[in-house]
Design a protein around this motif. Structure first.
Motif, PDB file in Angstrom:
ATOM      1  N   PHE A 286     -12.118   5.813  -2.905  1.00  0.00           N
ATOM      2  CA  PHE A 286     -13.087   5.522  -4.316  1.00  0.00           C
ATOM      3  C   PHE A 286     -14.181   4.713  -3.655  1.00  0.00           C
ATOM      4  CE2 PHE A 286      -8.791   3.296  -4.526  1.00  0.00           C
ATOM      5  CZ  PHE A 286      -9.324   2.109  -4.237  1.00  0.00           C
ATOM      6  N   CYS A 287     -14.670   4.755  -2.552  1.00  0.00           N
ATOM      7  CA  CYS A 287     -15.750   4.019  -2.041  1.00  0.00           C
ATOM      8  C   CYS A 287     -17.085   4.182  -2.846  1.00  0.00           C
ATOM      9  CB  CYS A 287     -16.061   4.254  -0.630  1.00  0.00           C
ATOM     10  SG  CYS A 287     -15.048   3.871   0.442  1.00  0.00           S
ATOM     11  N   ARG A 288     -17.426   5.460  -3.218  1.00  0.00           N
ATOM     12  CA  ARG A 288     -18.599   5.770  -4.004  1.00  0.00           C
ATOM     13  C   ARG A 288     -18.671   4.822  -5.209  1.00  0.00           C
ATOM     14  NH1 ARG A 288     -15.826  10.293  -4.171  1.00  0.00           N
ATOM     15  NH2 ARG A 288     -14.987  10.901  -6.157  1.00  0.00           N
ATOM     16  N   ASP A 289     -17.432   4.436  -5.644  1.00  0.00           N
ATOM     17  CA  ASP A 289     -17.507   3.442  -7.174  1.00  0.00           C
ATOM     18  C   ASP A 289     -17.232   2.087  -6.766  1.00  0.00           C
ATOM     19  OD1 ASP A 289     -18.420   5.381  -8.848  1.00  0.00           O
ATOM     20  OD2 ASP A 289     -16.076   6.003  -9.104  1.00  0.00           O
ATOM     21  N   CYS A 290     -17.338   1.580  -5.457  1.00  0.00           N
ATOM     22  CA  CYS A 290     -16.937   0.488  -4.971  1.00  0.00           C
ATOM     23  C   CYS A 290     -17.838  -0.771  -5.510  1.00  0.00           C
ATOM     24  CB  CYS A 290     -16.216   0.408  -3.604  1.00  0.00           C
ATOM     25  SG  CYS A 290     -15.588  -1.487  -3.070  1.00  0.00           S
ATOM     26  N   THR A 291     -17.633  -1.670  -6.391  1.00  0.00           N
ATOM     27  CA  THR A 291     -18.611  -2.668  -6.524  1.00  0.00           C
ATOM     28  C   THR A 291     -18.029  -3.999  -6.281  1.00  0.00           C
ATOM     29  OG1 THR A 291     -17.350  -2.564  -8.868  1.00  0.00           O
ATOM     30  CG2 THR A 291     -19.213  -1.275  -8.802  1.00  0.00           C
ATOM     31  N   THR A 303     -18.512  -7.215   2.727  1.00  0.00           N
ATOM     32  CA  THR A 303     -18.830  -6.243   1.796  1.00  0.00           C
ATOM     33  C   THR A 303     -17.821  -4.974   1.812  1.00  0.00           C
ATOM     34  OG1 THR A 303     -20.134  -5.311   3.471  1.00  0.00           O
ATOM     35  CG2 THR A 303     -21.257  -6.654   1.879  1.00  0.00           C
ATOM     36  N   CYS A 304     -16.831  -5.014   2.348  1.00  0.00           N
ATOM     37  CA  CYS A 304     -15.734  -3.944   2.556  1.00  0.00           C
ATOM     38  C   CYS A 304     -14.409  -4.741   2.951  1.00  0.00           C
ATOM     39  CB  CYS A 304     -16.178  -3.199   3.421  1.00  0.00           C
ATOM     40  SG  CYS A 304     -15.070  -1.796   3.556  1.00  0.00           S
ATOM     41  N   LEU A 305     -13.471  -4.417   2.425  1.00  0.00           N
ATOM     42  CA  LEU A 305     -12.001  -4.676   2.691  1.00  0.00           C
ATOM     43  C   LEU A 305     -11.758  -4.483   4.122  1.00  0.00           C
ATOM     44  CD1 LEU A 305      -9.114  -5.794   2.082  1.00  0.00           C
ATOM     45  CD2 LEU A 305      -8.685  -3.579   1.189  1.00  0.00           C
ATOM     46  N   PHE A 306     -12.515  -3.598   4.624  1.00  0.00           N
ATOM     47  CA  PHE A 306     -12.148  -3.046   6.166  1.00  0.00           C
ATOM     48  C   PHE A 306     -13.106  -3.614   7.124  1.00  0.00           C
ATOM     49  CE2 PHE A 306      -9.825  -0.293   3.338  1.00  0.00           C
ATOM     50  CZ  PHE A 306      -8.431  -0.285   3.917  1.00  0.00           C
ATOM     51  N   ALA A 307     -13.982  -4.643   6.788  1.00  0.00           N
ATOM     52  CA  ALA A 307     -15.114  -5.129   7.587  1.00  0.00           C
ATOM     53  C   ALA A 307     -14.648  -5.769   8.858  1.00  0.00           C
ATOM     54  CB  ALA A 307     -15.758  -6.167   6.650  1.00  0.00           C
ATOM     55  N   TYR A 341     -15.817   2.679   4.042  1.00  0.00           N
ATOM     56  CA  TYR A 341     -14.679   2.839   5.254  1.00  0.00           C
ATOM     57  C   TYR A 341     -13.692   4.035   4.837  1.00  0.00           C
ATOM     58  CZ  TYR A 341     -10.627   1.772   8.276  1.00  0.00           C
ATOM     59  OH  TYR A 341      -9.583   1.744   9.219  1.00  0.00           O
ATOM     60  N   SER A 342     -13.235   3.735   3.662  1.00  0.00           N
ATOM     61  CA  SER A 342     -11.884   4.665   3.066  1.00  0.00           C
ATOM     62  C   SER A 342     -12.528   6.388   3.271  1.00  0.00           C
ATOM     63  CB  SER A 342     -11.422   4.217   1.954  1.00  0.00           C
ATOM     64  OG  SER A 342     -10.652   3.075   2.328  1.00  0.00           O
ATOM     65  N   GLU A 343     -13.350   6.584   2.945  1.00  0.00           N
ATOM     66  CA  GLU A 343     -13.986   7.867   3.020  1.00  0.00           C
ATOM     67  C   GLU A 343     -14.252   8.263   4.616  1.00  0.00           C
ATOM     68  OE1 GLU A 343     -16.479   7.632  -1.118  1.00  0.00           O
ATOM     69  OE2 GLU A 343     -17.616   7.783   0.647  1.00  0.00           O
TER      70      GLU A 343
HETATM   71 FE1  SF4 Z   1     -14.781  -0.617  -1.018  1.00  0.00          FE
HETATM   72 FE2  SF4 Z   1     -14.510  -0.694   1.377  1.00  0.00          FE
HETATM   73 FE3  SF4 Z   1     -12.408  -0.073   0.129  1.00  0.00          FE
HETATM   74 FE4  SF4 Z   1     -14.512   1.774   0.258  1.00  0.00          FE
HETATM   75  S1  SF4 Z   1     -13.065   1.066   1.904  1.00  0.00           S
HETATM   76  S2  SF4 Z   1     -13.343   1.159  -1.578  1.00  0.00           S
HETATM   77  S3  SF4 Z   1     -16.294   0.493   0.433  1.00  0.00           S
HETATM   78  S4  SF4 Z   1     -13.518  -2.042  -0.012  1.00  0.00           S
END
Ligand code: SF4
Ligand code: SAM
Ligand code: SF4
Length: 362
Positions: A286-291, A303-307, A341-343
């Protein structure tokens, strides 16, 4: 690059569009990243420590007696966290989730809750393993906490203890949930991470137990966070599979999201037994909606859980920088953000040296 997907990803009948979703309140300024995603949520890890050693998060082999946790001077104070939250509120953030590590092991956490509760228009919540909730629930409620999420992976003590790896009994987490209810914290949501071969046999008993209880049980797909849990796609039980198992015994139907970008997809029992949710972060990214933006225990922004790298906010906080300058730096970070990331999860990304979830905040 091969993107890792379970076999029937594209045909998943549970995948729903967000059409019909209510927009979020959006009462603050709208700061958008490169993908047009507004900044709305801040997750704050208030400690990198935990009294559990969940095998999927802080495996004992890594987080054993010699693991170097952060020194007290390195971690943000309650005043610093509150200042950051106020600045983020001014940038349009609506929701703050306190997490960790285990947030309830941070001393006087209720004082922080009280400080954050005073920020106008901020929706404050907290995720906990529930181990200290019985003792803390009343103080948290009095400090202004209105809702909470408790993680619980099984009702079977053998399974639960194998997962928390510190022999912590289920009954004490249940007692914590009851104490939160009694204190008037509502809703109390329950998160269950499902890992194949470990606790997928507990899905139905958990669903039965929480059905009609007034608690919303949410099933989370096991993720490749951090670099220590030895994640494999084969260990993921897809949301689709979980829903199919539940539906076979207790028929369910989809419910519209509360707002666009809601992480958990909502389902309800057809017999009126309440709701469940699934967080399909692996099979239905659901990255496209990740706020969401994350603030680590020592004040780095991710800026991302997988940074793999964060932005050093603490240095700004401790060097006399004004609120306006900090807001400007955060805005500039968000505007540059392109994470998804998840996409684009692949064999290469899975093996990256990612930040541990206990540090960055789950
Ligand atoms: Fe957000 Fe990163 Fe998770 Fe995608 S992978 S939903 S951008 S935290
Ligand atoms: N200690 C608290 C707790 O367990 O609720 C808060 C921090 S924990 C990192 C936040 C959430 O992340 C928990 O619900 C936990 O189950 C989930 N989590 C941890 N590792 C995970 C993984 N590898 N995959 C999916 N969820 C995970
Ligand atoms: Fe601790 Fe939560 Fe990680 Fe479990 S999931 S080890 S309770 S931080």
């Amino acid at each position: 690059m091969d993107v890792i997907r379970p076999a029937r990803f594209d045909k998943d009948p549970t995948a729903r569009s967000a059409a019909g979703a209510r927009p979020r309140r959006g009462d603050g300024p709208i700061l958008e990243d490169t993908q047009g995603r507004p900044l709305r949520d801040l997750r704050i890890s208030i400690t990198d420590r935990c009294n559990f050693r969940c095998v999927y998060c802080m495996p004992k082999e890594v987080f054993g007696p010699h693991y170097q946790f952060l020194d007290r001077r390195e971690i943000l104070s309650f005043e610093e966290i509150t200042r950051v939250a106020r600045i983020f509120r001014s940038l349009g953030v609506e929701k703050v989730r306190l997490t960790g590590g285990e947030p309830l092991v941070r001393r006087n956490v209720e004082d922080l809750v009280a400080m954050l509760s005073e920020i106008p228009g901020l929706d404050l919540t907290l995720t906990t393993n529930g181990s200290n909730l019985k003792q803390k629930a009343q103080a948290l409620r009095e400090a202004g906490l209105r809702r909470i999420t408790v993680s619980l992976d099984s009702l079977d003590n053998a399974v639960f203890q194998a997962m928390n790896d510190v022999s912590f009994p289920v009954e004490r987490v249940i007692a914590g949930i009851e104490a939160a209810d009694a204190a008037g914290i509502s809703p109390v949501k329950v998160n269950m991470v499902v890992k194949r071969g470990l606790n997928d046999g507990s899905v139905l008993s958990m669903a039965r137990f929480f059905k009609s209880s007034g608690h919303i049980l949410r099933f989370i797909e096991y993720m490749d966070v951090g670099a220590t849990n030895g994640w494999r796609m084969d260990d993921v039980v897809s949301a689709r599979e979980i829903l199919r198992r539940i539906d076979a015994e207790m028929p369910i139907e989809p419910v519209n999201p509360n707002y666009q970008g809601e992480v958990a997809k909502r389902w309800r029992y057809k017999d009126g037994g309440g709701e469940i949710g699934v967080i399909a972060s692996v099979t239905q990214a659901f990255c496209r909606d990740c706020t969401r933006l994350r603030l680590s225990t020592e004040g780095r922004l991710y800026t991302c859980l997988f940074a793999t790298e964060g932005f050093d906010l603490k240095t700004l906080l401790r060097s006399g920088t004004s609120d306006a300058e900090i807001a400007e730096a955060v805005a500039s970070l968000w505007k540059r953000r392109g994470d998804r990331y998840s996409e684009i999860r692949s064999a290469e990304t899975v093996s990256l040296k990612k930040i541990e979830m206990s540090y960055i905040g789950g």
